[in-house]
Structure formats: C-alpha cells, structure tokens
Design a protein around this motif. Structure first.
Motif, PDB file in Angstrom:
ATOM      1  N   SER A 108      14.642  44.042  88.321  1.00  0.00           N
ATOM      2  CA  SER A 108      15.640  44.673  89.167  1.00  0.00           C
ATOM      3  C   SER A 108      15.272  44.509  90.640  1.00  0.00           C
ATOM      4  N   PRO A 109      16.254  44.557  91.530  1.00  0.00           N
ATOM      5  CA  PRO A 109      15.967  44.491  92.967  1.00  0.00           C
ATOM      6  C   PRO A 109      15.024  45.613  93.411  1.00  0.00           C
ATOM      7  N   ARG A 110      15.155  46.792  92.785  1.00  0.00           N
ATOM      8  CA  ARG A 110      14.283  47.909  93.155  1.00  0.00           C
ATOM      9  C   ARG A 110      12.832  47.609  92.809  1.00  0.00           C
ATOM     10  N   ALA A 111      12.593  46.917  91.697  1.00  0.00           N
ATOM     11  CA  ALA A 111      11.227  46.565  91.321  1.00  0.00           C
ATOM     12  C   ALA A 111      10.609  45.642  92.368  1.00  0.00           C
ATOM     13  N   VAL A 112      11.410  44.678  92.860  1.00  0.00           N
ATOM     14  CA  VAL A 112      10.913  43.768  93.894  1.00  0.00           C
ATOM     15  C   VAL A 112      10.642  44.535  95.188  1.00  0.00           C
ATOM     16  N   ARG A 113      11.570  45.418  95.567  1.00  0.00           N
ATOM     17  CA  ARG A 113      11.376  46.190  96.798  1.00  0.00           C
ATOM     18  C   ARG A 113      10.121  47.042  96.719  1.00  0.00           C
ATOM     19  N   ARG A 114       9.896  47.679  95.566  1.00  0.00           N
ATOM     20  CA  ARG A 114       8.715  48.527  95.414  1.00  0.00           C
ATOM     21  C   ARG A 114       7.443  47.690  95.468  1.00  0.00           C
ATOM     22  N   ALA A 115       7.459  46.518  94.833  1.00  0.00           N
ATOM     23  CA  ALA A 115       6.279  45.652  94.837  1.00  0.00           C
ATOM     24  C   ALA A 115       5.964  45.169  96.243  1.00  0.00           C
ATOM     25  N   VAL A 116       6.995  44.749  96.979  1.00  0.00           N
ATOM     26  CA  VAL A 116       6.791  44.274  98.348  1.00  0.00           C
ATOM     27  C   VAL A 116       6.325  45.422  99.235  1.00  0.00           C
ATOM     28  N   ALA A 117       6.891  46.617  99.033  1.00  0.00           N
ATOM     29  CA  ALA A 117       6.461  47.782  99.822  1.00  0.00           C
ATOM     30  C   ALA A 117       4.989  48.082  99.554  1.00  0.00           C
ATOM     31  N   TRP A 118       4.582  47.929  98.288  1.00  0.00           N
ATOM     32  CA  TRP A 118       3.177  48.171  97.950  1.00  0.00           C
ATOM     33  C   TRP A 118       2.276  47.140  98.615  1.00  0.00           C
ATOM     34  N   LEU A 119       2.682  45.869  98.576  1.00  0.00           N
ATOM     35  CA  LEU A 119       1.893  44.816  99.223  1.00  0.00           C
ATOM     36  C   LEU A 119       1.806  45.050 100.723  1.00  0.00           C
ATOM     37  N   THR A 120       2.901  45.525 101.327  1.00  0.00           N
ATOM     38  CA  THR A 120       2.894  45.817 102.754  1.00  0.00           C
ATOM     39  C   THR A 120       1.945  46.968 103.058  1.00  0.00           C
ATOM     40  N   GLY A 121       1.940  47.968 102.193  1.00  0.00           N
ATOM     41  CA  GLY A 121       1.018  49.086 102.366  1.00  0.00           C
ATOM     42  C   GLY A 121      -0.434  48.666 102.268  1.00  0.00           C
ATOM     43  N   GLN A 122      -0.695  47.593 101.523  1.00  0.00           N
ATOM     44  CA  GLN A 122      -2.056  47.065 101.392  1.00  0.00           C
ATOM     45  C   GLN A 122      -2.422  46.126 102.534  1.00  0.00           C
ATOM     46  N   GLY A 123      -1.454  45.875 103.441  1.00  0.00           N
ATOM     47  CA  GLY A 123      -1.728  44.986 104.569  1.00  0.00           C
ATOM     48  C   GLY A 123      -1.654  43.518 104.214  1.00  0.00           C
ATOM     49  N   ILE A 124      -1.048  43.190 103.068  1.00  0.00           N
ATOM     50  CA  ILE A 124      -0.971  41.807 102.610  1.00  0.00           C
ATOM     51  C   ILE A 124       0.293  41.125 103.118  1.00  0.00           C
ATOM     52  N   THR A 125       1.354  41.908 103.312  1.00  0.00           N
ATOM     53  CA  THR A 125       2.609  41.374 103.838  1.00  0.00           C
ATOM     54  C   THR A 125       3.149  42.297 104.919  1.00  0.00           C
ATOM     55  N   ALA A 126       4.112  41.791 105.685  1.00  0.00           N
ATOM     56  CA  ALA A 126       4.824  42.597 106.682  1.00  0.00           C
ATOM     57  C   ALA A 126       6.293  42.216 106.569  1.00  0.00           C
ATOM     58  N   THR A 127       7.157  43.206 106.622  1.00  0.00           N
ATOM     59  CA  THR A 127       8.580  42.967 106.402  1.00  0.00           C
ATOM     60  C   THR A 127       9.404  43.344 107.615  1.00  0.00           C
ATOM     61  N   ARG A 128      10.354  42.489 107.938  1.00  0.00           N
ATOM     62  CA  ARG A 128      11.332  42.777 108.984  1.00  0.00           C
ATOM     63  C   ARG A 128      12.704  42.820 108.340  1.00  0.00           C
ATOM     64  N   ALA A 129      13.356  43.976 108.412  1.00  0.00           N
ATOM     65  CA  ALA A 129      14.673  44.137 107.803  1.00  0.00           C
ATOM     66  C   ALA A 129      15.637  43.071 108.333  1.00  0.00           C
ATOM     67  N   GLY A 130      16.291  42.388 107.418  1.00  0.00           N
ATOM     68  CA  GLY A 130      17.266  41.378 107.789  1.00  0.00           C
ATOM     69  C   GLY A 130      16.665  40.022 108.076  1.00  0.00           C
ATOM     70  N   ARG A 131      15.342  39.917 108.120  1.00  0.00           N
ATOM     71  CA  ARG A 131      14.693  38.638 108.413  1.00  0.00           C
ATOM     72  C   ARG A 131      13.825  38.142 107.268  1.00  0.00           C
ATOM     73  N   GLY A 132      13.115  39.034 106.611  1.00  0.00           N
ATOM     74  CA  GLY A 132      12.302  38.619 105.486  1.00  0.00           C
ATOM     75  C   GLY A 132      10.931  39.260 105.466  1.00  0.00           C
ATOM     76  N   THR A 133      10.090  38.767 104.574  1.00  0.00           N
ATOM     77  CA  THR A 133       8.730  39.275 104.394  1.00  0.00           C
ATOM     78  C   THR A 133       7.745  38.133 104.587  1.00  0.00           C
ATOM     79  N   VAL A 134       6.741  38.355 105.401  1.00  0.00           N
ATOM     80  CA  VAL A 134       5.769  37.314 105.725  1.00  0.00           C
ATOM     81  C   VAL A 134       4.388  37.714 105.228  1.00  0.00           C
TER      82      VAL A 134
END
Length: 282
Positions: A108-134
């Motif tokens: 589900s899209p929510r599963a992806v959002r939660r996973a990316v949010a978790w990775l961001t919390g770990q400092g592995i990724t950073a997300t910009r709304a409307g642009r993407g996740t790096v």
C-alpha cells in the motif's frame, strides 16, 4: 462536529514549537496521536489539529507504532536499505517515487510512506514534498543551504534546504547551556527526543552534537552512547572558544557572552532557479 479521531486529541497540553517537551508530555502526545491515527486521522490532519509539524507527528507515530503501523512497511524498509547498501541507490540519488515503489513492491502507499519516514528518521534519506526522496549519508548529513541530487534519468538538480540545520541545533544547545536550561553536569535530552523536537533526522542531530563533544562541551557515557551530559566546565570552555576567536579590534566582554557568538545560523537561499526546490527533512 468533532470527528472520532479528533476526540483522542482532546486535553493535550499546548506545545510550543522548538520547546523541549517533557518526557511525560511526550508520552501523552505519542499515545494520543497513535489513537487518533488508528481512528482515521492522517498525519497532516493530526498535525494541523494540534498545531505542530507533520514531522513531529511522524516521529511520535514511529515512537509508538514503528514500522508496524502499516502492514508491509518493514518489508519495504528492508528492501530500500539493501538497495542503498549494494549501491543501487547511491548517496545523492533520488529514489523512485512512492507510488512507483508501491506498485513495484505490491504494497500500500501508506506502507511505502511509513518505510520512507522511518528511513528519514534514521538519517538515511531526506524527503522534499512534491520533489522526491534522496539518499543521504547518515554519518555526514547535509549541512549547507543546498543539496545536489541525481534523478534516475541522470539529471542533476539543486535542492534548497529550508529545514533545520545541524548548525542551528548546535547553536540552540549552546544557548541552553549558557542560560542554564542544560545545567553543567546534567544530562541533555536523548537523540530521539531532539529529533522529534527539531523535526529533523537522527543523523543531523548526531552530527550537530559531534563538534560539541569534540570540544569537550558535551561528554558521552555508556557503551551505546545513550547518555550525553553537559561537561562540568562547559561554560568556561565555551567562553574560551569565544575569546580565542575574537579579533583585537573587537575584544570579548569579560562579563557578558552572547550564546549565539559561537556559531551563526546559516542563511537560507531564496533562489528560484530552474530545477531547484526547497528541501526539508521529513
């Protein structure tokens, strides 16, 4: 008429953005936000209702629910971490969009959002709304006002960061030591609490405190480095740093020391050049 999920948020104490949240208050917020989320409230709606950032709500959910709050999120996080580890996604690469990952991985899209949010919390990724996740380096998170990123097509873009910088966190910690909020010899909030307070990543907080530890202003105890304390001579050490950096033409005061003198908050670019966007850690 108040919706069901909103009822779980009634009676919460007012939180001032940027203020240190008492552990008991944080626990109340985490429980209330978790119940509101389960009752149908979205992170954005919950944040708007209680007057805080979406990042704080996300961190509170991660604290209380973790990856288990969305079926499949742990599976997604494991795959993304494996791809980062094997070089499929390198530091600076923009990973596929959340909708594309949702289709590719069959979750589900929510599963992806939660996973990316978790990775961001770990400092592995950073997300910009409307642009993407790096993908970012958790041991050396972005500290400047801009970040160079690569799209899957190979196109290089410049993202302008408007979120909390490690320098701002350092300045805030210094100021709190000066005014006694963090007394000499006392323990400062743990990393997870600072992450939630500043709405940033764990890597950014650790990078911010690294310099203060190197200068002996903060000390760490414990094998897991889960106890960070203000050195009993921190104020005098900070004053020595300020004095040593003062030019003869501008002698340092022996009585009043400006807490911000040890580091100015970096400015934010207002450039709107083509291919640019603000980047806020989320």
């Amino acid at each position: 008429m108040m919706q069901t999920w909103q009822q779980h948020l009634r009676g919460l104490p007012v939180h001032t953005p940027g203020a240190v949240m008492d552990p008991d208050v944080r626990a109340r917020y985490a429980e209330a936000v978790s119940q509101a989320f389960k009752a149908g409230g979205t992170e954005r709606k919950i944040a708007a209702h209680i007057g805080c950032s979406s990042q704080l709500v996300s961190h509170l959910l991660d604290r209380s629910e973790g990856l288990g709050s969305a079926p499949g999120a742990e599976h997604v996080a494991r795959i993304l971490r494996a791809r980062i580890a094997d070089g499929t996604y390198r530091v600076g690469d923009v990973i596929p969009s959340k909708p594309r990952l949702s289709v590719e991985l069959g979750v589900s899209p929510r599963a992806v959002r939660r996973a990316v949010a978790w990775l961001t919390g770990q400092g592995i990724t950073a997300t910009r709304a409307g642009r993407g996740t790096v993908v970012v380096d958790p041991d050396a998170p972005p500290t400047g006002s801009t970040l160079q990123v690569r799209r899957p097509s190979g196109t290089v873009e410049t993202w302008h960061r408007s979120g909390v910088h490690s320098q701002h966190i350092r300045d805030t910690v210094r100021a709190r030591i000066w005014d006694g909020t963090y007394a000499e010899g006392s323990r400062i909030p743990v990393t997870k609490d600072l992450v939630a307070e500043f709405g940033t990543t764990e890597g950014t907080v650790k990078y911010a405190l690294k310099e203060l530890k190197a200068k002996g202003i903060l000390t760490t105890t414990g094998a897991r480095e889960d106890g960070t304390f203000v050195h009993h001579s921190a104020r005098s050490r900070m004053a020595s740093v300020v004095d040593s950096q003062t030019t003869p033409a501008q002698p340092a005061s022996k009585h009043v020391v400006n807490p911000q003198a040890a580091g100015a908050k970096p400015g934010h670019s207002n450039s709107k050049e083509a291919g640019s966007a603000d980047l806020s850690p989320r």
